[in-house]
Design an enzyme around this catalytic site. Sequence first.
Site, PDB file in Angstrom:
ATOM      1  N   TYR A 276      38.819  51.839  40.612  1.00  0.00           N
ATOM      2  CA  TYR A 276      38.825  50.884  41.734  1.00  0.00           C
ATOM      3  C   TYR A 276      40.270  50.680  42.158  1.00  0.00           C
ATOM      4  O   TYR A 276      41.137  50.437  41.324  1.00  0.00           O
ATOM      5  CB  TYR A 276      38.202  49.563  41.277  1.00  0.00           C
TER       6      TYR A 276
ATOM      7  N   ASP B  23      47.948  54.295  40.273  1.00  0.00           N
ATOM      8  CA  ASP B  23      47.623  52.896  40.551  1.00  0.00           C
ATOM      9  C   ASP B  23      47.826  52.126  39.248  1.00  0.00           C
ATOM     10  O   ASP B  23      46.962  52.129  38.372  1.00  0.00           O
ATOM     11  CB  ASP B  23      46.177  52.793  41.056  1.00  0.00           C
TER      12      ASP B  23
ATOM     13  N   LYS C 268      49.572  42.301  40.042  1.00  0.00           N
ATOM     14  CA  LYS C 268      49.263  41.441  38.892  1.00  0.00           C
ATOM     15  C   LYS C 268      50.532  40.945  38.185  1.00  0.00           C
ATOM     16  O   LYS C 268      51.146  39.990  38.626  1.00  0.00           O
ATOM     17  CB  LYS C 268      48.308  42.153  37.950  1.00  0.00           C
TER      18      LYS C 268
HETATM   19  N1  HOZ Z   1      38.438  43.197  40.985  1.00  0.00           N
HETATM   20  C1  HOZ Z   1      39.127  42.341  40.079  1.00  0.00           C
HETATM   21  C2  HOZ Z   1      39.196  42.861  38.704  1.00  0.00           C
HETATM   22  N2  HOZ Z   1      39.053  44.234  38.541  1.00  0.00           N
HETATM   23  C3  HOZ Z   1      38.498  40.993  40.033  1.00  0.00           C
HETATM   24  C4  HOZ Z   1      39.296  40.057  40.804  1.00  0.00           C
HETATM   25  C5  HOZ Z   1      38.867  38.606  40.748  1.00  0.00           C
HETATM   26  O1  HOZ Z   1      37.707  38.293  40.712  1.00  0.00           O
HETATM   27  O2  HOZ Z   1      39.755  37.814  40.798  1.00  0.00           O
END
Ligand code: HOZ
Length: 418
Positions: free
Chosen positions: A144, A239, A267
């Site tokens: 992702y 990534d 992050k």
């Molecule tokens: N897609 C995010 C983790 N892989 C989740 C983000 C969130 O819910 O803050």
Amino acid sequence: MQTTRSESAFARAQKVIPGGVNSPVRAFRGVGGTPRFIERGEGSRIFDIDGNSYIDYVGSWGPLLLGHRAPAVIEALRAVLDSGTSFGAPTEREAELAELIRQAVPSMEMLRLVNSGTEATMSALRLARGFTGRDLTIKFEGCYHGHVDSLLVKAGSGMATLGIADAAGVPKAFAETTLVLPYNSIAALEQAFKERGDQIAAVIVEPVVGNMGCVPPLPGFLEAMRELTARHGALLIFDEVMTGFRVALGGAQALFGIHPDLSTFGKIIGGGLPLAAYGGRTDIMHKVAPLGPVYQAGTLSGNPLAVSAGLAMLRELIAHPEIYTQLEARAAQLTAWTPPGVTINRVGSMFTFFFTESPVTDWDTAKQCDTARFGKFFHHMLEQGVYLAPSQFEAGFVSAAHSEADIRATVDAARGFF
Ligand code: HOZ
């Protein structure tokens, strides 16, 4: 466990926010039940609005490597508030943060600060296309890279959690610019380059996947990717939004000794505030506006609060490399047992308990997991005061604030389930 206040907060939120949440996995659809509404965090713990406390292994989905309210980050934020919140003009600290990132990650010769991981991967991809003059991207099933149109194809994280194979609203023509291959398959990569090597702008990869749960690269996979992209004039994009400054100070590229052309970070580099970056080779970054024709911009890019939090975070990590030794030890302690019917994957402080007995190396093996049993485990842990990611297809994160006692309590709670 009392949850009435979370229940009513959720009911209220669902009337005005889709699913009651501002990012889908938070809605607990992967595990059922009511999401806990959080009031505050401190160190390794979060506290919900009903007064329950949890040892937190989500850590805001990765940024909080030093735990909640890390003193250095909070002090930096207090200090910057006295000078203003946003200028839309350059500040000295932006170059300072870029220099620190480059110091830790030498492949980031030049970089641009943006606001989210999605923005970083979207921009890196556009840059790869602009630089190479080609349109195709290779991504891997279960990886992702944020909600970038062309990358929402067989994606992990919320897409995997909700069972959405291909997102509605993505024009077919965009999706067709993406070739999706199985993670860890060198043969599939070789075949794709054999067939369409001269059209491929970039391969984008999570060097350690966090978004189908934690899945490490098999030996030789990243090396083959590096060799094939270089041979065919395509760019390699790591990534590292999740792995950057987490699996090692220099990210997965330092851990595995691979030098990508471009990388994305997010992050941790924002210390818990919205900040991300894309960058890499100078000759490629010279194509970004205003130097070149690849356009990308942002009103809040380089925001003083986010940059100050990021600076405080990275200064701590650079000054205290022993943090990584501690993270490794704590995460090893957490995963040094084999629950029946479970496969544990771990790289550094990223981990997943997969509810399958078979090794998990790609999306095909990850999706064999017993997600219903995972949901029961998740709720058992929640009741015991342990907050895990509410999906089988997300990684857990250990922070420097987790104590040995936290880990012991977590393992004891988990053993009670099996
Ligand atoms: N897609 C995010 C983790 N892989 C989740 C983000 C969130 O819910 O803050």
